[in-house]
Design an enzyme around this catalytic site. Sequence first.
Site, PDB file in Angstrom:
ATOM      1  N   GLU A  30       0.876  -1.187  -0.125  1.00  0.00           N
ATOM      2  CA  GLU A  30      -0.006  -0.163   0.080  1.00  0.00           C
ATOM      3  C   GLU A  30       0.843   1.301   0.227  1.00  0.00           C
ATOM      4  O   GLU A  30       1.890   1.453   0.644  1.00  0.00           O
ATOM      5  CB  GLU A  30      -0.957  -0.051   1.042  1.00  0.00           C
ATOM      6  CG  GLU A  30      -2.135  -1.200   1.007  1.00  0.00           C
ATOM      7  CD  GLU A  30      -2.865  -1.242   2.346  1.00  0.00           C
ATOM      8  OE1 GLU A  30      -3.949  -1.777   2.086  1.00  0.00           O
ATOM      9  OE2 GLU A  30      -2.572  -0.702   3.325  1.00  0.00           O
ATOM     10  N   CYS A  77       3.321   8.289   1.791  1.00  0.00           N
ATOM     11  CA  CYS A  77       4.033   7.151   2.717  1.00  0.00           C
ATOM     12  C   CYS A  77       4.262   6.122   1.956  1.00  0.00           C
ATOM     13  O   CYS A  77       3.332   5.337   1.290  1.00  0.00           O
ATOM     14  CB  CYS A  77       2.967   7.100   3.893  1.00  0.00           C
ATOM     15  SG  CYS A  77       3.486   5.892   5.046  1.00  0.00           S
ATOM     16  N   CYS A 137       6.041  -7.414   6.806  1.00  0.00           N
ATOM     17  CA  CYS A 137       7.433  -6.958   7.414  1.00  0.00           C
ATOM     18  C   CYS A 137       7.584  -8.065   8.412  1.00  0.00           C
ATOM     19  O   CYS A 137       6.670  -8.918   9.003  1.00  0.00           O
ATOM     20  CB  CYS A 137       7.221  -5.638   8.574  1.00  0.00           C
ATOM     21  SG  CYS A 137       8.529  -5.089   9.267  1.00  0.00           S
ATOM     22  N   CYS A 148       6.568  -6.077  15.457  1.00  0.00           N
ATOM     23  CA  CYS A 148       6.021  -5.083  16.331  1.00  0.00           C
ATOM     24  C   CYS A 148       4.519  -5.415  16.684  1.00  0.00           C
ATOM     25  O   CYS A 148       3.758  -5.715  16.025  1.00  0.00           O
ATOM     26  CB  CYS A 148       6.261  -3.746  15.968  1.00  0.00           C
ATOM     27  SG  CYS A 148       8.071  -3.374  15.426  1.00  0.00           S
ATOM     28  N   CYS A 206       1.427  -3.234  15.443  1.00  0.00           N
ATOM     29  CA  CYS A 206       1.505  -2.867  14.001  1.00  0.00           C
ATOM     30  C   CYS A 206       0.747  -3.938  13.232  1.00  0.00           C
ATOM     31  O   CYS A 206       0.987  -5.086  12.960  1.00  0.00           O
ATOM     32  CB  CYS A 206       2.918  -2.661  13.485  1.00  0.00           C
ATOM     33  SG  CYS A 206       3.223  -2.480  11.611  1.00  0.00           S
ATOM     34  N   GLU A 246      10.338  -2.830   6.744  1.00  0.00           N
ATOM     35  CA  GLU A 246      11.353  -2.277   7.503  1.00  0.00           C
ATOM     36  C   GLU A 246      12.402  -1.915   6.326  1.00  0.00           C
ATOM     37  O   GLU A 246      13.321  -2.659   5.744  1.00  0.00           O
ATOM     38  CB  GLU A 246      12.084  -3.099   8.264  1.00  0.00           C
ATOM     39  CG  GLU A 246      13.242  -2.840   8.864  1.00  0.00           C
ATOM     40  CD  GLU A 246      13.339  -1.408   9.556  1.00  0.00           C
ATOM     41  OE1 GLU A 246      12.672  -1.168  10.272  1.00  0.00           O
ATOM     42  OE2 GLU A 246      14.213  -0.534   9.030  1.00  0.00           O
ATOM     43  N   SER A 306      11.795   4.398  15.311  1.00  0.00           N
ATOM     44  CA  SER A 306      10.427   4.036  16.146  1.00  0.00           C
ATOM     45  C   SER A 306      10.893   3.403  17.305  1.00  0.00           C
ATOM     46  O   SER A 306      11.134   2.288  17.673  1.00  0.00           O
ATOM     47  CB  SER A 306       9.854   2.819  15.302  1.00  0.00           C
ATOM     48  OG  SER A 306       9.394   3.346  14.082  1.00  0.00           O
ATOM     49  N   LEU A 307      10.688   4.426  18.325  1.00  0.00           N
ATOM     50  CA  LEU A 307      11.322   4.154  19.719  1.00  0.00           C
ATOM     51  C   LEU A 307      10.319   3.793  20.614  1.00  0.00           C
ATOM     52  O   LEU A 307      10.411   2.317  20.774  1.00  0.00           O
ATOM     53  CB  LEU A 307      11.778   5.331  20.574  1.00  0.00           C
ATOM     54  CG  LEU A 307      12.772   5.315  21.771  1.00  0.00           C
ATOM     55  CD1 LEU A 307      13.889   4.280  21.560  1.00  0.00           C
ATOM     56  CD2 LEU A 307      13.053   6.349  22.224  1.00  0.00           C
ATOM     57  N   HIS A 308       9.233   4.346  20.645  1.00  0.00           N
ATOM     58  CA  HIS A 308       8.070   3.458  21.252  1.00  0.00           C
ATOM     59  C   HIS A 308       8.058   3.151  22.848  1.00  0.00           C
ATOM     60  O   HIS A 308       7.118   2.829  23.282  1.00  0.00           O
ATOM     61  CB  HIS A 308       7.569   2.528  20.689  1.00  0.00           C
ATOM     62  CG  HIS A 308       7.158   2.716  19.028  1.00  0.00           C
ATOM     63  ND1 HIS A 308       6.551   3.741  18.757  1.00  0.00           N
ATOM     64  CD2 HIS A 308       7.495   2.022  17.925  1.00  0.00           C
ATOM     65  CE1 HIS A 308       6.459   3.799  17.335  1.00  0.00           C
ATOM     66  NE2 HIS A 308       7.071   2.712  17.041  1.00  0.00           N
ATOM     67  N   ASN A 335      -3.343   3.617  16.577  1.00  0.00           N
ATOM     68  CA  ASN A 335      -4.468   3.257  15.594  1.00  0.00           C
ATOM     69  C   ASN A 335      -4.706   1.544  15.847  1.00  0.00           C
ATOM     70  O   ASN A 335      -4.075   0.865  15.361  1.00  0.00           O
ATOM     71  CB  ASN A 335      -4.111   3.424  14.250  1.00  0.00           C
ATOM     72  CG  ASN A 335      -3.956   4.883  13.916  1.00  0.00           C
ATOM     73  OD1 ASN A 335      -4.798   5.711  14.170  1.00  0.00           O
ATOM     74  ND2 ASN A 335      -2.803   5.382  13.434  1.00  0.00           N
ATOM     75  N   CYS A 349      -1.487   5.247  10.207  1.00  0.00           N
ATOM     76  CA  CYS A 349      -0.120   4.516  10.427  1.00  0.00           C
ATOM     77  C   CYS A 349      -0.144   3.362  11.117  1.00  0.00           C
ATOM     78  O   CYS A 349      -1.114   3.237  12.056  1.00  0.00           O
ATOM     79  CB  CYS A 349       0.525   5.476  11.722  1.00  0.00           C
ATOM     80  SG  CYS A 349       1.935   6.464  11.311  1.00  0.00           S
TER      81      CYS A 349
HETATM   82  N1  SAH Z   1       9.140  -0.382   9.769  1.00  0.00           N
HETATM   83  C1  SAH Z   1       9.644   0.980   9.911  1.00  0.00           C
HETATM   84  C2  SAH Z   1       8.632   1.843   8.996  1.00  0.00           C
HETATM   85  C3  SAH Z   1       7.205   1.563   8.723  1.00  0.00           C
HETATM   86  S1  SAH Z   1       6.187   1.651  10.317  1.00  0.00           S
HETATM   87  C4  SAH Z   1       9.315   1.512  11.405  1.00  0.00           C
HETATM   88  O1  SAH Z   1       8.862   0.604  12.162  1.00  0.00           O
HETATM   89  O2  SAH Z   1       9.911   2.742  11.722  1.00  0.00           O
HETATM   90  C5  SAH Z   1       5.553   3.493  10.407  1.00  0.00           C
HETATM   91  C6  SAH Z   1       5.479   3.894  12.005  1.00  0.00           C
HETATM   92  O3  SAH Z   1       4.013   3.578  12.159  1.00  0.00           O
HETATM   93  C7  SAH Z   1       6.339   3.357  12.822  1.00  0.00           C
HETATM   94  O4  SAH Z   1       6.725   4.272  13.792  1.00  0.00           O
HETATM   95  C8  SAH Z   1       5.413   2.332  13.440  1.00  0.00           C
HETATM   96  O5  SAH Z   1       6.025   1.996  14.656  1.00  0.00           O
HETATM   97  C9  SAH Z   1       4.195   3.283  13.545  1.00  0.00           C
HETATM   98  N2  SAH Z   1       2.716   2.250  13.741  1.00  0.00           N
HETATM   99  C10 SAH Z   1       2.931   0.902  13.551  1.00  0.00           C
HETATM  100  N3  SAH Z   1       1.534   0.474  13.944  1.00  0.00           N
HETATM  101  C11 SAH Z   1       0.983   1.565  14.345  1.00  0.00           C
HETATM  102  C12 SAH Z   1      -0.366   1.421  14.914  1.00  0.00           C
HETATM  103  N4  SAH Z   1      -1.333   0.800  14.921  1.00  0.00           N
HETATM  104  N5  SAH Z   1      -0.756   2.880  15.460  1.00  0.00           N
HETATM  105  C13 SAH Z   1       0.109   3.981  15.366  1.00  0.00           C
HETATM  106  N6  SAH Z   1       1.503   3.558  14.885  1.00  0.00           N
HETATM  107  C14 SAH Z   1       1.779   2.664  14.338  1.00  0.00           C
HETATM  108 FE1  SF4 Z   2       7.609  -3.697  10.743  1.00  0.00          FE
HETATM  109 FE2  SF4 Z   2       7.527  -0.943  11.525  1.00  0.00          FE
HETATM  110 FE3  SF4 Z   2       5.408  -2.458  11.625  1.00  0.00          FE
HETATM  111 FE4  SF4 Z   2       7.415  -3.117  13.270  1.00  0.00          FE
HETATM  112  S1  SF4 Z   2       6.207  -1.006  13.026  1.00  0.00           S
HETATM  113  S2  SF4 Z   2       6.255  -4.623  12.331  1.00  0.00           S
HETATM  114  S3  SF4 Z   2       9.288  -2.509  12.058  1.00  0.00           S
HETATM  115  S4  SF4 Z   2       6.383  -2.216   9.696  1.00  0.00           S
END
Ligand code: SAH
Ligand code: SF4
Length: 397
Positions: free
Chosen positions: A116, A129, A136, A140, A143, A192, A245-247, A324, A367
Amino acid sequence: MQIPGLIDPVPVARALPARADGRTAVVGLTRPELVAALVDAGIDARQAKMRASQVWHWVYHRGIVDFAAMANIAKETRALLAERFVVGRPEVAQAQVSADGTRKWLLRFADGNEAETVFIPDADRGTLCVSSQVGCTLNCRFCHTGTMALVRNLTPGEIVGQVMLARDALGEWPSALEGRQLTNIVMMGMGEPLYNFEAVKAALGIVMDATGLGLSKRRITLSTSGVVPLMARAGDEIGVNLAVSLHAVTKAVRDEIVPINKRYGIDELLAACAAYPGANNARRITFEYVMLKDKNDSDADARELVRLIRHYRLPAKVNLIPFNPWPGSAYECSTPERIARFSDIVFQGGISAPVRRPRGRDIMAACGQLKSASEKLSRADLDRRAAAKEAGWSAAA
Ligand code: SAH
Ligand code: SF4
């Protein structure tokens, strides 16, 4: 195609993509690859560089897909090009527009895999984006993309194709158009990007070429979940802005929600950020922080975030992303009050921490919601996959 996962990604030489009809796809070839492909097709070697520049201009500056329209190229040469090459676009399986103007395209590639692309218009900019992989490997826990069963790297052509398609849809050819809507690119779609390093590097090189698509490196951001060994190379060889993506700020929580943390921990990651080539106060590193209720959103977490950023003297800003939700997700989003309080604490620490406004939720374009219609893995499958990967990581360590 190699999908690193159990091992650290190693650069591999790229084979030129082969098409079923034997023609070569122009989109995605670097300039030297295009020159070599033209020579291979029988174009006089002394002219190949000039021909490549002409084709490049028509394809990336003018958005032309038909060789017959490349007026400054001799007729016979155009015929030869049409026989041996194709420009083309990815197939759009589905196109949606959100009530807030966000657009999403589901692309279907030649092998049936899907990925997408999302366009997010704002008052002063428009951000595309872009996806780097189908699915992936990193799982995570918050995600949606990480739940996809199928994973493969996208080719440079498939990555650049996303930009070309958006330009088509927005009617933004030629590239130098004043006041264009598509001004910024974020590698924050599916996948990623540092696990597909060579293709992302080739694709962004094409996107940044001043005689073609012409997006400046200052308007491109690559987001990584923390593939530490490739971060310095990303800065040196690609040179775009970095988002991380620290989180989470503790090992226990980051291990749980961003499993790559078990391989490359927070300290290693932040040290790599401090060493990121090109980061300074004018070009800060963005830390993405998804707000998960009762998981990573306490006052203490916010204070620890400030401490870490200061400790590593990072030129940083923090993006707070309201979680989200997606069907079956294990977390809830923090309350608006909690997010506001978290943001205040980080601001008071001297670090900008805006809350990202969720966009395109109604079309599942926000996101981390990106996921094509391919088979969904069960939580048990995901846990098995994560365990196998972690076993690989510890074996390799
Ligand atoms: N894999 C890479 C880039 C794609 S993810 C990464 O992880 O950085 C893009 C961003 O969306 C990342 O910061 C990810 O952590 C965030 N993200 C993933 N799932 C999400 C969700 N359900 N709600 C909000 N942000 C999310
Ligand atoms: Fe992959 Fe980024 Fe989603 Fe983590 S947040 S599963 S690295 S796309």
